[in-house]
Structure formats: C-alpha cells, structure tokens
Design a protein around this motif. Structure first.
Motif, PDB file in Angstrom:
ATOM      1  N   GLY B  49     -52.667 -39.520  58.583  1.00  0.00           N
ATOM      2  CA  GLY B  49     -53.031 -40.641  59.078  1.00  0.00           C
ATOM      3  C   GLY B  49     -54.257 -40.779  57.124  1.00  0.00           C
ATOM      4  N   THR B  50     -54.634 -42.022  56.390  1.00  0.00           N
ATOM      5  CA  THR B  50     -55.292 -42.468  55.406  1.00  0.00           C
ATOM      6  C   THR B  50     -55.406 -43.658  56.068  1.00  0.00           C
ATOM      7  OG1 THR B  50     -54.219 -43.521  54.359  1.00  0.00           O
ATOM      8  CG2 THR B  50     -54.482 -41.337  53.859  1.00  0.00           C
ATOM      9  N   LEU B  51     -57.563 -44.090  55.661  1.00  0.00           N
ATOM     10  CA  LEU B  51     -58.134 -45.646  55.828  1.00  0.00           C
ATOM     11  C   LEU B  51     -57.372 -46.419  54.665  1.00  0.00           C
ATOM     12  CD1 LEU B  51     -60.181 -46.520  56.942  1.00  0.00           C
ATOM     13  CD2 LEU B  51     -61.219 -45.979  54.947  1.00  0.00           C
ATOM     14  N   PRO B  99     -56.896 -44.295  60.615  1.00  0.00           N
ATOM     15  CA  PRO B  99     -55.885 -43.992  61.595  1.00  0.00           C
ATOM     16  C   PRO B  99     -57.102 -42.817  62.136  1.00  0.00           C
ATOM     17  CG  PRO B  99     -54.780 -43.719  59.745  1.00  0.00           C
ATOM     18  CD  PRO B  99     -56.053 -44.991  59.591  1.00  0.00           C
ATOM     19  N   ASP B 100     -57.861 -42.599  62.359  1.00  0.00           N
ATOM     20  CA  ASP B 100     -59.045 -41.417  62.292  1.00  0.00           C
ATOM     21  C   ASP B 100     -58.898 -40.752  61.652  1.00  0.00           C
ATOM     22  OD1 ASP B 100     -60.138 -40.043  64.054  1.00  0.00           O
ATOM     23  OD2 ASP B 100     -58.946 -38.653  64.621  1.00  0.00           O
ATOM     24  N   ALA B 101     -59.096 -41.511  60.000  1.00  0.00           N
ATOM     25  CA  ALA B 101     -60.062 -41.252  59.091  1.00  0.00           C
ATOM     26  C   ALA B 101     -61.075 -41.470  58.547  1.00  0.00           C
ATOM     27  CB  ALA B 101     -58.260 -41.783  57.522  1.00  0.00           C
ATOM     28  N   ALA B 102     -61.784 -42.477  58.701  1.00  0.00           N
ATOM     29  CA  ALA B 102     -63.020 -42.503  58.736  1.00  0.00           C
ATOM     30  C   ALA B 102     -64.228 -43.092  59.549  1.00  0.00           C
ATOM     31  CB  ALA B 102     -63.285 -43.988  58.305  1.00  0.00           C
ATOM     32  N   ASP B 103     -64.270 -41.803  60.234  1.00  0.00           N
ATOM     33  CA  ASP B 103     -65.246 -41.869  62.023  1.00  0.00           C
ATOM     34  C   ASP B 103     -66.604 -42.492  61.622  1.00  0.00           C
ATOM     35  OD1 ASP B 103     -62.869 -40.560  62.502  1.00  0.00           O
ATOM     36  OD2 ASP B 103     -63.407 -38.747  63.522  1.00  0.00           O
TER      37      ASP B 103
END
Lengths: 374, 239
Positions: B49-51, B99-103
C-alpha cells in the motif's frame, strides 16, 4: 452431456478465477525500495548519513493500486516548512537548492497498469560544500494531468512525497525549546490546546509532545499528543482539540515535551539514554457544564442544600432542647405516652432526648428532661 | 461386465472434460492452477500500500474525478471584499489513507502550484498569496512576481475530522492545522498544513476531513468574470 458439463465447468471456473486475485488498498504513490533492517524508519522514508562528496544509490518503488492505468511524474524537490512546522515538500515549480538538487532520478515519468509497480532508481550526490547537520528533501509521485480548461474554482492535484533525510556528520546539536502554549475556547464550547516548540539545533528531532489536562484537584482528565518530527530551525505547533468537558469547572492544561538530546540519536535511531524533558507553562481555564451535567449538578446541589438545611434545623432544635428543656420527676402512674401528651411532644423525641431504650419504662422518682411548660 | 466398463469409461470422460475445462478457463482468467496433489494451495496477493491523499465521496469512498473548492459568489465591488468557501464536503471529503506506509507520521498540506500562481481569468487576474494592504493590494517584491493583489486564508482547525472505512481506527494523534494565510513575502507562507498524523496515529488507518474554511480577499474593482480558476496541490508527505 459432456458439452454441458464442459460449459458449466468453464463458466464456474472463469467466474471464481477472476474474483479472488488480490486485495488492493487503492491509490498511487511509492515506497522506499531498499529499507534497512537496522532502521525501521527506512520502510517509510529515505535516511542516510553521508559525508560531503559521497554518492549513494537508492530506489523508489512506484505503485499503482488504483483501478486505472496511471502516468506518474516522479521528481525530487527540497523540503519546505509548512505551517505549524509540519514536514512538506516544495512544489515542482521551485528550483531545488538542497537535497532536491543532490538527487538524480533514472526516469521522471512512469506509466503503471492497475495493481503493478516499478522500481525507479536514483542517485544521491552530496556536494563537497554541504554543511554539517541534517538536510531534507523529497521524492514526489504526482499523477500527470492535463490542465482542465474552462473550469472555474480551485482545481486540485494530488501527490505523495517521501522524505529524504541526509545527515552530514560533524558537530550535531540536538536542542529544543518550548516557546509558548495557549488554550483557546471555540464557539462550540470545545477548546484548542496549542503548544509551540522550536528546534534550536541543526538536525531534526522526534519529540514526544504531550498536553495533560487535569481537573481542579489534580486528577488527569485527558492527555493529548504524540511523537512528531521537529525540523531544524523550525517552530512546530499543534492544535489538540479538547472536547467540551461534560461536568465543566476549572481545568488546568500543562505542556510537556520529551526528546533524545544525545548525539548518538538520529532519524529513526534512539540512543537508549535518558530523555530530556521540557516542562512548559500551565494554563487554567473555565468550562461551563453541558446542559445535562448542569441539570444533574443543580439537582445534586438542591439535594445537598436541602440536606444541609435539615441538618441545620435539627442542630438548632438540639441546641434549643439542650438549653430550654427542664428536668421533671416521674410520678406514680406516669408513662412515656402520658408524658408526651401532657407536654405536647412526640414520645419518640422524649425517648431520644433522654436516651430511653425499649420498652421505654419509667420509674417513679426518675428524672427526665421535658419541654418547658408555657 | 461390458456394461460396467462402458459406465466407468463414461465417468472417466466426464472427469477428463472437467479437468480440461478447468485448465482452459484458468488460462482465460489469467490464473494458474496446480493439479498435482490431493492438497489444495490457495494463493493470495496483497499489493504494497502507499500513503494517499485524495478527495472522495464521504459515503462511497469513490474518488471524485474533478474536485473543486467552491467559493461563495461575489459581485463587483468598489471596495476590497472577502468571500468564503468550504474545502471538504460530505460528497467531496479530504481523504487520507495510510496502509502501513508511514509508521512514523505524515502531514497533509495545501499549496499553490507556484508562488506566482493567481486566480486566472480571461480578464484580469487576482492573487492568492499577497498580504499587501491586508490582502487587498499588490506587494511589489521579487518573491511575489505577479502584479495583482488578493490573499487566501485556510483554516483547517474548524473542520470536522472523522475516521474513514477502518471501523477500529481512531482520530487520536491526528491533528488539524492552524488558520493561516498564503503569503509569498512575509513568512513566507507557501504551504499550509491541513492535517498531521503523529507517530502514534494508527499505522493502518484512514481518515476524512470536511468543512475546512477558506476565505479569499478580492481586491477592489476586480472585474466580473465567471471563469476565475487557480491550480492548487494537495500533498501528503511521510515524515
């Protein structure tokens, strides 16, 4: 018969075969292609420590998870301060002078079919005159769109940027300062908690900014905040929204910031040593209760006031009895009931004042207290 | 005996036909089948996924093709006037998906495509980032190369933030930006923060924002036109 079976089987297989392929999140963008195990932050952004003159090979994995074929512009820009000190990427129209100028991408445009991705390699060349400290830029993915003609209003384009944080080693300073904290009441009765922190050093700092709101007597009502990057030279501020407290009353909000000031720390790297804690000013503020809370509070107050009145009345009567009742000697044939009738007082009160216990028998010659005769 | 053999051969034909049908249909559907053992292997692909920041319908979450920020209609005036609008509505919500792209956090910001951008029309243009005369006149400065006045103020703090499709997500640690005006000279303020997600915000989550207040100062005697248009960029950056 065989033809029918073949037909049915083909239809069933075709239907189910095409409906269970992939789960997609949607949208387009990118991710760092080579995350490093020693720094989990590299899964989201590009982090490197490079000397002046160094060359670093990197890559961005461009992804199209939308349902359409997309052509994306991929380009490098400098970072730019956004309001509130948030991290932002400069526009494509701005000529890069810092990290954006150090990056050379192998291609500036990718066309991706739905559900596909493509690696775009790039090179970071640090100039010889790069100053000590942290430098930030972005790799940006933006959908290529033809401008719409004849449309009125503000037309929007969308893009996703990945931070590129390059640290040039040397004398790295990690220092924060709290520059203010305000609490503002909004029209709907909620409050805006607004702390400000300045980065005085030459590297970005991940600070844990917390606003603790307490009741009048010190018990914590709610805590707002989290960990935010504060870029070098920037002032970061946040708007934490405090919903109108149900019960109302006096509240106190205090701002606290904690960060790793040790030189071993870096972007995504913790030193493991004690954190530096900054305590900001506290702000007292009054919140009017919500209508329901106000109704409950009024009822409770009325009950308490009525209870207090009854207590005051009973104390007053006790005092009057103590001061005015006189001793009376029991004569033959008198009992508590006849005495109550004679002195026009309830027998229960007589028993209570004289501490008589059931069956409330009275002996001739016994002295008890009775109301004064008029 | 012959009858039994014929029956068995008939059943074998049906089995062969089924197998062939599966293989052919699989080929047409683009799937790969492995028919080698009695145990079934189910494969599932989950793409990275991507932000993302987008404008979507707040109910169906379908991307809005040509989103716009509508402003209230203005009439010609001899005095400088302020017109307001709302960015993000129920049918055009500002939508963020992580989607878990920028924690470690992200920020959404709004900017003009260039500091020299203007509300352009076939007639006379007006500016979005000129603080001269409280936004009503042109500032002569190298940083603001256009020769027109006008200033846009964005106030995300009055907007309404809500979770998106992720039912278990929360808006905690996602904060709205402060009110600020674009200004190419003083500050300068070229980018205004709309939303910020702290490191502790949901690693997998989506949020929508509506009701961001926009106000635009329109210089005095600005000619009437129905085609004033400006290009803005809504960005999300992983930090």
């Amino acid at each position: 018969m065989q033809i029918l079976v073949i037909g049915l089987a083909m239809l069933t297989s075709a239907v189910f075969a095409s409906s269970v392929f992939a789960i997609e999140y949607g949208g387009f963008g990118g991710r760092p292609a080579y995350p490093r195990a020693d720094n989990p932050r590299t899964e989201s952004i590009f982090v490197h420590t490079l000397e002046p003159g160094d060359v670093q090979e990197e890559g961005v994995l461009t992804v199209n998870n939308s349902a359409e074929r997309k052509t994306m512009l991929v380009y490098a820009v400098d970072s730019t301060p956004s309001t509130g000190g948030a991290f932002a990427c400069a526009q494509k129209s701005e000529t890069p002078k810092d990290v954006g100028a150090w990056i050379t991408l192998e291609k500036g445009e990718v066309t991706l079919e739905p559900g596909t991705n493509e690696l775009v390699p790039f090179t970071i060349r640090v100039p010889q005159n790069a100053s000590v400290g942290e430098h930030n830029g972005c790799i940006v993915m933006q959908e290529k769109k033809e401008p719409v003609k004849g449309q009125s209003g503000a037309s929007l384009s969308f893009r996703t940027g990945l931070r590129v944080a390059i640290t040039i080693p040397g004398e790295l300073e990690r220092k924060l300062e709290i520059v203010g904290f305000t609490v503002t009441k909004k029209d709907d009765g909620s409050f805006l908690l607004h702390p400000l922190v300045k980065n005085l050093g030459n590297v970005s700092i991940d600070a844990d900014a917390q606003v603790i709101t307490s009741y009048f007597f010190g018990l914590t009502h709610i805590t707002h905040g989290g960990q935010y990057p504060i870029l070098r030279g920037d002032i970061s501020d946040w708007n934490f929204e405090l919903k109108k407290p149900f019960w109302g009353g006096w509240y106190r909000s205090s701002f606290v910031a904690e960060y790793d000031a040790n030189p071993e720390a870096g972007v995504g790297v913790k030193s493991g040593k004690t954190l530096t804690r900054l305590e900001g000013p506290s702000v007292w503020f009054w919140s009017f209760p919500t209508p329901v809370a106000l109704a409950i509070e009024v009822i409770v107050l009325l009950v308490l006031a009525f209870g207090g009145f009854l207590f005051w009345l009973s104390q007053k009567r006790k005092r009057w009895i103590k001061e005015n009742w006189v001793f009376y000697e029991i004569k033959s044939g008198e009992d508590i009931k006849s005495l109550a009738e004679r002195f026009d007082v309830s027998w229960k009160l007589l028993a209570r004042v004289n501490k008589l216990k059931p069956p409330y028998a009275l002996k001739t010659g016994q002295k008890i207290k009775v109301p004064p005769t008029k | 005996m012959h009858k039994l053999i014929r029956k068995l051969l008939g059943k074998l034909n049906i089995a062969i036909a089924l197998t062939l049908a599966m293989v052919m249909a699989g080929g047409l559907g683009g799937a790969t089948y492995v028919l080698a053992s009695s145990t079934s292997n189910f494969t599932q692909t989950i793409n990275a996924g991507t932000l993302v920041v987008d404008i979507v319908d707040g109910t169906s979450y379908v991307t809005v093709g040509s989103p716009t920020m509508a402003m209230s209609a203005a009439t010609f005036s001899f005095a400088c006037q302020t017109k307001t609008g709302s960015f993000g509505t129920a049918s055009e919500s500002i939508y963020v998906s992580n989607p878990d792209a920028a924690d470690n956090g992200w920020a959404v910001s709004l900017a003009g495509t260039a500091t020299s951008s203007v509300w352009a029309s076939a007639g006379t243009d007006f500016d979005f980032n000129d603080g001269g005369g409280s936004g009503c006149t042109d500032t002569v400065d190298a940083q603001d190369t256009d020769a027109v006045g006008g200033q846009m103020t964005v106030d995300p703090s009055v907007g309404t933030l809500a979770i998106g499709q992720c039912a278990s997500c929360v808006t905690t640690n996602v904060t709205k930006g402060s009110s600020d005006a674009f200004n190419a000279v003083t500050g300068p303020v070229n980018t205004i923060t709309i939303l910020t997600g702290a490191a502790a915000s949901d690693d997998i989550g989506d949020w929508k924002l509506t009701g961001v207040s926009i106000s635009q100062k329109i210089p005095a005697e600005q000619p009437a036109a129905s085609d004033y248009n400006i290009n803005m960029v809504l960005s999300i950056a992983a930090s």
